[in-house]
Design a protein around this motif. Structure first.
Motif, PDB file in Angstrom:
ATOM      1  N   HIS A  55       0.834  -1.208   0.000  1.00 24.46           N
ATOM      2  CA  HIS A  55       0.000   0.000   0.000  1.00 24.46           C
ATOM      3  C   HIS A  55       0.871   1.262   0.000  1.00 24.46           C
ATOM      4  CE1 HIS A  55      -2.746  -3.118   1.437  1.00 24.46           C
ATOM      5  NE2 HIS A  55      -3.735  -2.357   1.027  1.00 24.46           N
ATOM      6  N   PRO A  56       1.574   1.511  -1.100  1.00 25.66           N
ATOM      7  CA  PRO A  56       2.481   2.669  -1.168  1.00 25.66           C
ATOM      8  C   PRO A  56       1.784   4.029  -1.123  1.00 25.66           C
ATOM      9  CG  PRO A  56       2.228   1.671  -3.331  1.00 25.66           C
ATOM     10  CD  PRO A  56       1.570   0.741  -2.358  1.00 25.66           C
ATOM     11  N   LYS A  57       0.473   4.058  -1.365  1.00 20.96           N
ATOM     12  CA  LYS A  57      -0.248   5.338  -1.362  1.00 20.96           C
ATOM     13  C   LYS A  57      -0.973   5.607  -0.042  1.00 20.96           C
ATOM     14  CE  LYS A  57      -1.049   5.583  -6.365  1.00 20.96           C
ATOM     15  NZ  LYS A  57      -2.070   5.762  -7.432  1.00 20.96           N
ATOM     16  N   SER A  58      -0.831   4.692   0.898  1.00 24.28           N
ATOM     17  CA  SER A  58      -1.559   4.814   2.163  1.00 24.28           C
ATOM     18  C   SER A  58      -0.767   5.567   3.228  1.00 24.28           C
ATOM     19  CB  SER A  58      -1.927   3.423   2.688  1.00 24.28           C
ATOM     20  OG  SER A  58      -2.514   3.511   3.968  1.00 24.28           O
ATOM     21  N   TYR A  59      -1.456   6.468   3.906  1.00 27.79           N
ATOM     22  CA  TYR A  59      -0.857   7.210   5.022  1.00 27.79           C
ATOM     23  C   TYR A  59      -0.465   6.246   6.145  1.00 27.79           C
ATOM     24  CZ  TYR A  59      -0.612  10.553   8.925  1.00 27.79           C
ATOM     25  OH  TYR A  59      -0.210  11.297  10.007  1.00 27.79           O
ATOM     26  N   ILE A  60      -1.222   5.165   6.291  1.00 28.33           N
ATOM     27  CA  ILE A  60      -0.925   4.153   7.302  1.00 28.33           C
ATOM     28  C   ILE A  60       0.470   3.570   7.075  1.00 28.33           C
ATOM     29  CG2 ILE A  60      -1.614   1.917   8.267  1.00 28.33           C
ATOM     30  CD1 ILE A  60      -3.571   4.103   8.929  1.00 28.33           C
ATOM     31  N   SER A  61       0.850   3.396   5.814  1.00 23.63           N
ATOM     32  CA  SER A  61       2.171   2.847   5.495  1.00 23.63           C
ATOM     33  C   SER A  61       3.283   3.745   6.024  1.00 23.63           C
ATOM     34  CB  SER A  61       2.320   2.668   3.981  1.00 23.63           C
ATOM     35  OG  SER A  61       1.431   1.675   3.500  1.00 23.63           O
TER      36      SER A  61
ATOM     37  N   LEU B 204      11.222   0.215   1.866  1.00 23.46           N
ATOM     38  CA  LEU B 204       9.787   0.497   1.974  1.00 23.46           C
ATOM     39  C   LEU B 204       9.515   1.986   1.766  1.00 23.46           C
ATOM     40  CD1 LEU B 204       8.841  -1.721   5.064  1.00 23.46           C
ATOM     41  CD2 LEU B 204       8.144  -2.093   2.695  1.00 23.46           C
ATOM     42  N   TYR B 205      10.375   2.813   2.322  1.00 16.94           N
ATOM     43  CA  TYR B 205      10.206   4.264   2.163  1.00 16.94           C
ATOM     44  C   TYR B 205      10.351   4.667   0.696  1.00 16.94           C
ATOM     45  CZ  TYR B 205      11.373   9.184   1.937  1.00 16.94           C
ATOM     46  OH  TYR B 205      11.404  10.507   1.571  1.00 16.94           O
ATOM     47  N   ASN B 206      11.369   4.126   0.030  1.00 16.66           N
ATOM     48  CA  ASN B 206      11.617   4.482  -1.374  1.00 16.66           C
ATOM     49  C   ASN B 206      10.446   4.107  -2.279  1.00 16.66           C
ATOM     50  OD1 ASN B 206      14.146   5.559  -0.832  1.00 16.66           O
ATOM     51  ND2 ASN B 206      15.228   3.629  -1.208  1.00 16.66           N
ATOM     52  N   ALA B 207       9.705   3.084  -1.883  1.00 23.30           N
ATOM     53  CA  ALA B 207       8.577   2.622  -2.698  1.00 23.30           C
ATOM     54  C   ALA B 207       7.299   3.431  -2.466  1.00 23.30           C
ATOM     55  CB  ALA B 207       8.308   1.145  -2.411  1.00 23.30           C
ATOM     56  N   LEU B 208       7.309   4.304  -1.459  1.00 22.57           N
ATOM     57  CA  LEU B 208       6.111   5.095  -1.166  1.00 22.57           C
ATOM     58  C   LEU B 208       5.791   6.068  -2.293  1.00 22.57           C
ATOM     59  CD1 LEU B 208       6.576   6.100   2.603  1.00 22.57           C
ATOM     60  CD2 LEU B 208       4.958   4.432   1.675  1.00 22.57           C
ATOM     61  N   ASP B 209       4.516   6.344  -2.449  1.00 19.84           N
ATOM     62  CA  ASP B 209       4.080   7.357  -3.403  1.00 19.84           C
ATOM     63  C   ASP B 209       4.588   8.725  -2.930  1.00 19.84           C
ATOM     64  OD1 ASP B 209       2.002   7.824  -5.718  1.00 19.84           O
ATOM     65  OD2 ASP B 209       1.618   9.398  -4.243  1.00 19.84           O
ATOM     66  N   GLU B 210       4.863   9.615  -3.867  1.00 21.62           N
ATOM     67  CA  GLU B 210       5.391  10.933  -3.516  1.00 21.62           C
ATOM     68  C   GLU B 210       4.459  11.693  -2.584  1.00 21.62           C
ATOM     69  OE1 GLU B 210       8.325  12.461  -4.023  1.00 21.62           O
ATOM     70  OE2 GLU B 210       8.993  10.528  -4.814  1.00 21.62           O
TER      71      GLU B 210
END
Length: 253
Positions: A186-192, A213-219
């Protein structure tokens, strides 16, 4: 051509029906059983002191309430309901947020309407299932433990505590796996972002995994407050410790 025009018209109708603009939120709530005139306070957090601060106050009218305002990024907030035994947490973000208050059991209240709140609800449901074995053990053995304590039955007390610790260890391990799996998918989730933030605060976690995991997060998630804090902490983790000697010039890298 007619189909294209129909789709464009339908899309325009959907957009025009939205009650909020980008950067705005609208909380529409139902509060069955709560008397008219009872107050509901929207509570946030001061960005500097991190202390709880009231942001808005409304009154219940005919079992309903509404709160509208502006928001710059998703963040956890709470509703303080007059007469309720505890606050209700949710994620304040752009969009139309629907909240159903259960005044007798706040933890049974529901939130929906926006992506992060939908995810928060599903995440909590999944987490509850993971922790069910521990909760079931507590319910089943509470009376037994109380009786053992009254009778000073050390053997029974120690036996129950041992079983509890075993189940707790399993639940904690499974919960940790759930956290990582969620952040991975869930790269677009605030929970992530919150999960990764908790990981970086845990010395036992692999910093490379956390960074991955951080690098995969949505901008959009990286630009939230926890996202920025993660970036800062990762940068600090890469810095040499104070007093550590630098590699000699010309040494292999």
């Amino acid at each position: 051509m007619k189909k294209i025009l129909f789709l464009l018209t339908a899309s325009a109708a959907i957009i025009s029906c939205s009650k909020v603009k980008d950067g705005e939120y609208l909380i529409t709530g139902t509060a069955k059983g709560i008397e008219n005139g009872k107050t509901i306070i929207l509570q946030g957090q001061d960005p500097t002191t991190r202390m709880a601060v009231p942001l808005d106050t409304v009154k219940v009218e005919n079992g309903k309430f509404e709160i509208k305002g502006k928001v710059t990024e998703p963040a956890f907030h709470t509703l303080i309901i007059q007469g309720a035994n505890q606050p209700f947490p949710f994620i304040l973000e752009t969009g139309e947020i629907n909240i159903e208050i259960d005044k007798d059991s706040i933890h049974k209240s529901k939130v929906s309407g926006t992506y992060n709140n939908e995810e928060y609800s599903k995440f909590n449901e999944d987490l509850t299932k993971t922790q069910k074995s521990l909760i079931d053990f507590q319910k089943k053995n509470t009376t037994k433990m109380q009786d053992a304590q009254k009778a000073q039955d050390t053997a029974t007390i120690n036996g129950l505590m041992k079983q509890y610790m075993q189940i707790q260890t399993e639940v904690q391990a499974n919960t940790k796996k759930k956290y990582v799996a969620y952040a991975e998918t869930h790269p677009k989730s605030y929970i992530s972002a919150l999960i990764i933030q908790s990981m970086i605060n845990d010395p036992s976690n692999d910093i490379k995994k956390t960074e991955s995991l951080y690098n995969a997060l949505d901008e959009s998630v990286k630009n939230t407050t926890p996202g920025k804090e993660i970036k800062t902490r990762l940068g600090q983790a890469k810095m040499p410790a104070v007093g550590a000697s630098a590699p000699p010039v010309g040494s292999a890298k």
